[in-house]
Design an enzyme around this catalytic site. Structure first.
Site, PDB file in Angstrom:
ATOM      1  N   TYR A 212       0.837  -1.200   0.000  1.00 58.81           N
ATOM      2  CA  TYR A 212       0.000   0.000   0.000  1.00 58.81           C
ATOM      3  C   TYR A 212       0.875   1.254   0.000  1.00 58.81           C
ATOM      4  O   TYR A 212       0.660   2.191  -0.783  1.00 58.81           O
ATOM      5  CB  TYR A 212      -0.914  -0.011   1.218  1.00 58.81           C
ATOM      6  CG  TYR A 212      -1.806   1.199   1.340  1.00 58.81           C
ATOM      7  CD1 TYR A 212      -2.888   1.379   0.491  1.00 58.81           C
ATOM      8  CD2 TYR A 212      -1.571   2.174   2.318  1.00 58.81           C
ATOM      9  CE1 TYR A 212      -3.708   2.495   0.606  1.00 58.81           C
ATOM     10  CE2 TYR A 212      -2.383   3.283   2.437  1.00 58.81           C
ATOM     11  CZ  TYR A 212      -3.455   3.440   1.576  1.00 58.81           C
ATOM     12  OH  TYR A 212      -4.266   4.547   1.694  1.00 58.81           O
ATOM     13  N   LYS A 216       1.160   4.364  -2.788  1.00 62.12           N
ATOM     14  CA  LYS A 216       0.870   5.758  -2.450  1.00 62.12           C
ATOM     15  C   LYS A 216       2.078   6.666  -2.725  1.00 62.12           C
ATOM     16  O   LYS A 216       1.913   7.836  -3.081  1.00 62.12           O
ATOM     17  CB  LYS A 216       0.413   5.857  -0.988  1.00 62.12           C
ATOM     18  CG  LYS A 216      -0.959   5.241  -0.766  1.00 62.12           C
ATOM     19  CD  LYS A 216      -2.000   5.969  -1.597  1.00 62.12           C
ATOM     20  CE  LYS A 216      -3.267   5.219  -1.838  1.00 62.12           C
ATOM     21  NZ  LYS A 216      -4.255   5.962  -2.624  1.00 62.12           N
TER      22      LYS A 216
END
Length: 345
Positions: A212, A216
């Site tokens: 994740y 990002k």
């Protein structure tokens, strides 16, 4: 001591809900009440029917956006969003929503979705790349690409590239056009040795938070890539990335238990009293989508401009990321026409 206190206040105001946001310094304050009128404008919000995306959609409609395209997967969820908006803002506002069903990991379908939008409007003022695979376990898409990168970065880059002619057309009329990428302070969890050199690197299982965080970081680098390559030649197009804070969404309440069946309760239950609601969570997105006059920013709530990590400021890493992205899409979709253009600007 004063600097320590200020640092704590900044962290709290950027991440938590309720009165916490009022702790932000005066020059970093922003609220949804300050979002300007959007009469005549057109917006696209991916994942705009739930969570932070719904907060953005609702706010834009409340500010009289002329047309709103929501790109998402679930008809049931978008129908619920429309019903909620009709009840709160009126049926006429709900009727301004145009839903396009699309899986952002299916890049050929993304190309089709962009064409549907371009055929339905002669302008596009706001593009909010909001949808995301959250903190979840390692999985590959049908293309054989790790899902976080395939959706959070590559799907949005493909969408943005195919909408670019429409974005440029709008900007050439003299209007400001704003592209917003939903990043996160979790970008700091990207591995220190992230190089974006190969598909094999992207397909390495880093664990839920590592995957994740890397995606990002990629979202933030992509916004700054656009600011370097697009804004100088098209100064009316602004590209920025935002951090929303800790927000009460399906991801933080339910899906967090997919990678962390037990430990996830610290987020879903333990943090619940302190989380932002979806309207507080979309404040930085709304500042980036309607108000900022600069490009290449990383905007944390309410409207604080932050540098991000060292890797988030690495221009060479951003260039390599987008080079690899182009190569992957071309390879996996077999030809450029059905995938995305050679360049993303």
């Amino acid at each position: 001591m004063e600097s320590v206190i200020k640092g704590v206040q900044t962290t709290v105001s950027q991440n938590l809900g309720g009165v916490a946001q009022k702790l932000a310094p005066a020059d970093q304050q922003f609220s949804l009440e300050k979002v300007p009128d959007q009469t005549g404008k057109v917006a696209v919000v991916t994942g705009g029917s739930e969570g932070i995306g719904f907060g953005s959609s609702h706010t834009l409609l409340s500010k009289n956006i002329f047309k709103l395209f929501i790109i998402s997967l679930s008809k049931e969820i978008v129908d619920g969003a429309k019903k909620s908006i009709a009840g709160e803002l009126g049926q006429e506002k709900a009727d301004r929503i145009h839903w396009i069903q699309c899986d952002l990991t299916d890049w050929k379908r993304v190309t089709e979705a962009a064409k549907e939008i371009s055929d339905s409007t002669d302008r596009l003022d706001i593009l909010i790349n909001n949808a995301a695979r959250g903190i979840m376990t390692y999985q590959l898409t049908d293309y054989g690409v790790e899902q976080h990168m395939a959706l959070n970065l590559i799907g949005h880059a493909t969408l943005t590239s195919h909408l670019m002619p429409l974005l440029k057309k709008t900007a050439e009329k003299g209007d400001k056009v704003r592209i917003v990428n939903l990043a996160s302070n979790a970008h700091q969890n990207a591995p220190k040795d992230t190089k974006f050199e190969s598909l094999d690197e992207l397909n390495t299982d880093l664990g839920a938070m590592g995957q994740y965080g890397r995606s990002k970081l990629a979202d933030l680098l992509y916004a700054r890539y656009l600011a370097r390559h697009l804004t100088p030649s098209h100064p009316n197009i602004l590209a920025n990335a935002v951090h929303p804070g800790i927000v009460k969404t399906r991801q933080s309440e339910e899906l967090i238990h997919e990678p962390y069946p037990v430990a996830g309760y610290a987020m879903s239950t333990g943090m619940s009293p302190f989380k932002k609601d979806v309207f507080e969570g979309c404040v930085s997105s709304m500042f980036a989508a309607t108000t900022t006059e600069k490009s290449g920013q990383y905007i944390c709530p309410p409207a604080a401009i932050e540098p991000g990590s060292d890797k988030a400021q690495d221009e060479a890493l951003g260039e390599q990321l987008m080079k690899l992205t182009s190569e992957i899409v071309q390879q996996k979709t077999n030809n450029v026409k059905d995938g995305c253009p050679m360049k993303f600007y």
